[in-house]
Structure formats: C-alpha cells, structure tokens
Design an enzyme around this catalytic site. Structure first.
Site, short mmCIF file in Angstrom:
data_model
loop_
_atom_site.label_atom_id
_atom_site.label_comp_id
_atom_site.label_asym_id
_atom_site.label_seq_id
_atom_site.Cartn_x
_atom_site.Cartn_y
_atom_site.Cartn_z
N ASP A 18 39.71 -39.45 1.62
CA ASP A 18 39.85 -39.44 0.16
C ASP A 18 40.71 -38.28 -0.33
OD1 ASP A 18 38.10 -41.51 0.45
OD2 ASP A 18 36.45 -40.61 -0.64
N ARG A 99 26.66 -28.74 -3.40
CA ARG A 99 27.71 -28.96 -4.40
C ARG A 99 27.89 -27.80 -5.38
NH1 ARG A 99 28.84 -31.35 -0.71
NH2 ARG A 99 28.98 -33.60 -0.45
N ASP A 128 27.65 -37.02 -6.65
CA ASP A 128 28.44 -35.80 -6.52
C ASP A 128 29.39 -35.57 -7.69
OD1 ASP A 128 27.22 -34.92 -4.25
OD2 ASP A 128 28.74 -35.68 -2.88
N SER A 180 29.76 -43.15 6.54
CA SER A 180 30.11 -41.99 5.73
C SER A 180 29.12 -40.89 6.05
CB SER A 180 30.04 -42.34 4.24
OG SER A 180 30.23 -41.19 3.44
#
Length: 403
Positions: A18, A99, A128, A180
């Site tokens: 990504d 995060r 996220d 993932s």
C-alpha cells in the site's frame, strides 16, 4: 482532493504494498515532495531491511527511520497493562497501542521539516484510519491529512501491483501472499485468507510466533516474575527494563504456545472482522498482574479496576490516546497499582499460563481469617447482624408483596 496547495507530505511508511504505491500516487495527484517516515516498533528485520532505499526508489525525497521500541513498551504498553484493558475480553490491543506513537513521531518529523500534510496507508474499512487521524487532530490540527484509500481507485491487491509494475517500482508483494499481518514487539496479528470464513479453522499459516500447542514441550516450565507498582521488573530474579522483559517473555511464551487468540471483533466503523492474534509476553504479564491484584485489591477496588480496564480498552481501541479521558483513567489505574508489588510463580504448559504461587508485602489475604479450621480472630456470630442489615431491603420487599 484538498483545494489548498500542498508542498510537502510526511507519509507513515511501512514498505508494504500500500505505502509503496502511495508515494508515486501522491506525487502524481498532489505534485508534492514526499518524505517517508518509518517507526521501528519491533517489526521483523526482513520488513526493515533496505527500507530507506526502497522508499527512495519509490519516489520519496528522503526516508527517516526511528527506533521507538523501548519508548513504545515503557510509555504505552506498560501503563495500559496496569489498567487491565482487554478489548472485548481478550484482545491485548497490540495494533491499537502502536498507532498513537507512530502518529506522534510522524507529527514531530512533519513539524521539524516544515511539512504541510500528513498521510497514512490505512484503508477506509479499518480502525487504523481513525487512530491515526484522531492522533493527528490532537497533536497537529493545522496539518492537512491525506488518506489515499478514501480517494484513489486502486481498490484491490491486483490493481496496486499493476500500478507499481507500470511505474517500474519493485515490491515483494505477490498475489499469493493472501494474509495481512501486522507485527510489532508486543504482538503479531494475521487476517484475511481462509480466516475470512468463520467456519474455517485456522491452520499453521495463520500463526507466526507461537508453536502449535501440540508441539509445545511435554514438560511444564515454571518462571518467576517480580512486580513493582503493577509493572514487571524482573524475570527469574534477573532485573530487566520493560523492553527486555517483553522480549524475553515473548521468547519463553512462544515456545509454550502462550498468547494465542482467534477472535471475531467489532471494529469501531461497524464491520466485524476475524483475526489470529499472538501476544505471548503480554499474556504472561497479564496473568502475573492479576495474581498480585487478587492478593492486594479489596472487593470495591477490584471492581473499580475492572471498570477502568473496560473503559480504557474502548478508549485505546477507538484511537483516543491523546485525550483527557485516557489520562484520567490512567491516573486512576496508577493509583490502584501503587500497591501491586510482589512475586508470582507461573506455570507454562501447552498454551496455558497459571499462577501457582504468589506473594505480596501488601496482601490482604490472612490465613488466620480464611482458615476452615479453628481460629481465634473471627466471631462467626458477627455475621448474623451483617446479614440482617444486608438483606433488609429484600425482607421489606417480600413483606410488601404479602400485604
């Protein structure tokens, strides 16, 4: 698109499919300078190897790599462990906790280099995006935020791979990599692939750190953890800093298949998702803290800590780290944890972790009171008055029904 001209963007860069596509996409669609920021939070060395060179080849003007593992465990993970936070009863918040520190360091870099905007690679389906942007809003509300997954037309792995191929940008991602994975020093998660059908059983490909319980040692291992104010400070009488504690317990726990969960959770955005999460060290530490809490906390204090843990799990999961409610809950948990001192012996065996011995200088447990044998300190007749008062409302209610 943002109407105001943007000149410089700092991207939270992982080197994956990504964010590799995001760098050229930002340059093509915003005509900006892209600075890649990588937070080393304990992901695999394979993911970090050559990541600066990879970012530059993708079109970034520069790439900054910051090692924040120690700060992550000390200032984010250990404080939350004191609260007992478990999202939906089992998830130790491995991704959610990572995060805010990534966002914080990304913002610090953006302000340092004079960037106009921040960018992340989180999808429009996940949590996220909220966690990143809640942190951005709290730390740098004047910076613009670009979220490519909510703008571009590249909505599949195939389209992303084709996009990079057309621009002669290499990537290690393939169509065969169906899972993932998100990894840091605290945990690793696996999603996608066969896990998207809840009727499918997980297989060995769904687990990365821990052995299968059937393959774990046939003999149990006993370890000693020493706690000070709700934090593990020593393992088997060896004093270690928080990061070293987690690393050592991850190694020990993985060998014994400790810390596996296969759950379907409720994302904040409303979608249910399934994941296989591994947090071996965290599971061991949590068991040790609970063991000392059982000795030290009175009934009302324990119930209050349970409420703090539930509320904190939602606050962290929802990305509200930089908020007054998180600070307030943390202060309450720190107050309760001031007396969580002692030593615990834990038994590790084929996926289970059990407290078998526990000691605290602050214990409220008294053998003299708890014994089933004869004692000289407790008058059992005292319970009569207590029960009559405790049941008073029940007796009044019953009498009213008889009238």
């Amino acid at each position: 698109m943002i109407s105001r001209k943007i000149n410089k963007v700092v991207l939270a860069y992982s080197g994956g499919l990504d964010t590799s596509a995001i760098i050229p996409w930002l340059k093509e669609n915003y005509n900006v300078e892209v600075i890649a920021f990588v937070a080393n939070i304990g992901q695999s060395k394979k993911d970090l190897f050559g990541i600066e060179k990879k970012a530059l080849k993708s079109g970034a003007s520069s790439c900054y790599v910051s090692d924040v593992k120690e700060e992550f465990i000390k200032n984010y993970v250990y404080p939350i462990l004191k609260t007992g936070a478990l999202y939906e009863g089992s998830y130790l918040l491995g991704t959610a906790l990572a995060r805010p520190i990534i966002a914080q360091k990304q913002v610090e870099l953006a302000l340092k280099v004079g960037a106009d905007a921040l960018c992340h690679g989180a999808t429009g389906k996940g949590n996220d995006q909220i966690r990143f942007e809640m942190s951005y809003a709290a730390l740098a509300p004047n910076l613009h935020v670009i979220a490519p997954w909510r703008e571009w037309k590249l909505h599949s792995r195939e389209s992303l791979l084709k996009y990079l191929e057309e621009r002669n940008i290499s990537t290690t991602a393939t169509l065969e990599k169906i899972y993932s994975k998100d990894e840091n020093i605290w945990h690793i998660s696996t999603e996608g692939g066969l896990l998207e059908d809840p009727w499918n059983r997980s297989n060995k490909d769904c687990w990365s750190w821990t052995v299968e319980p059937e393959d774990a040692p046939e003999e149990a291992e006993y370890i000693s953890l020493r706690l000070k104010e709700g934090s593990v400070v020593a393992i088997n009488n060896q004093e270690l800093n928080p990061l070293k504690c987690v690393e050592k317990l991850n190694q020990i726990g993985s060998k014994h298949a400790i810390g596996r969960i296969d759950i379907i959770e409720n994302r904040l955005i409303g979608i249910k998702s399934r994941g296989c999460y591994e947090t071996p060290g965290g599971t061991i530490i949590t068991a040790a803290i609970k063991a000392i809490e059982q000795l030290v906390l009175d009934r009302e204090s324990f119930q209050w800590r349970e409420k703090i843990g539930l509320e904190m799990s939602l606050v962290v999961y929802d990305g509200r780290w930089f908020s007054p409610i998180r600070e307030s809950l943390q202060a309450a948990a720190d107050s309760l944890s001031s007396s969580i001192n002692g030593e615990v012996i834990l038994k590790l065996y084929k996926g289970s972790v059990t407290s078998v011995q526990k000691y605290s200088p602050n214990t409220l447990y008294s053998p003299e009171y708890a014994t089933f044998g004869k004692d000289e300190v407790y008058k059992q007749s005292d319970a009569d008055g207590f029960i009559r008062l405790f049941s008073l409302s029940s007796r009044i209610r019953a009498k009213n029904k008889l009238k």
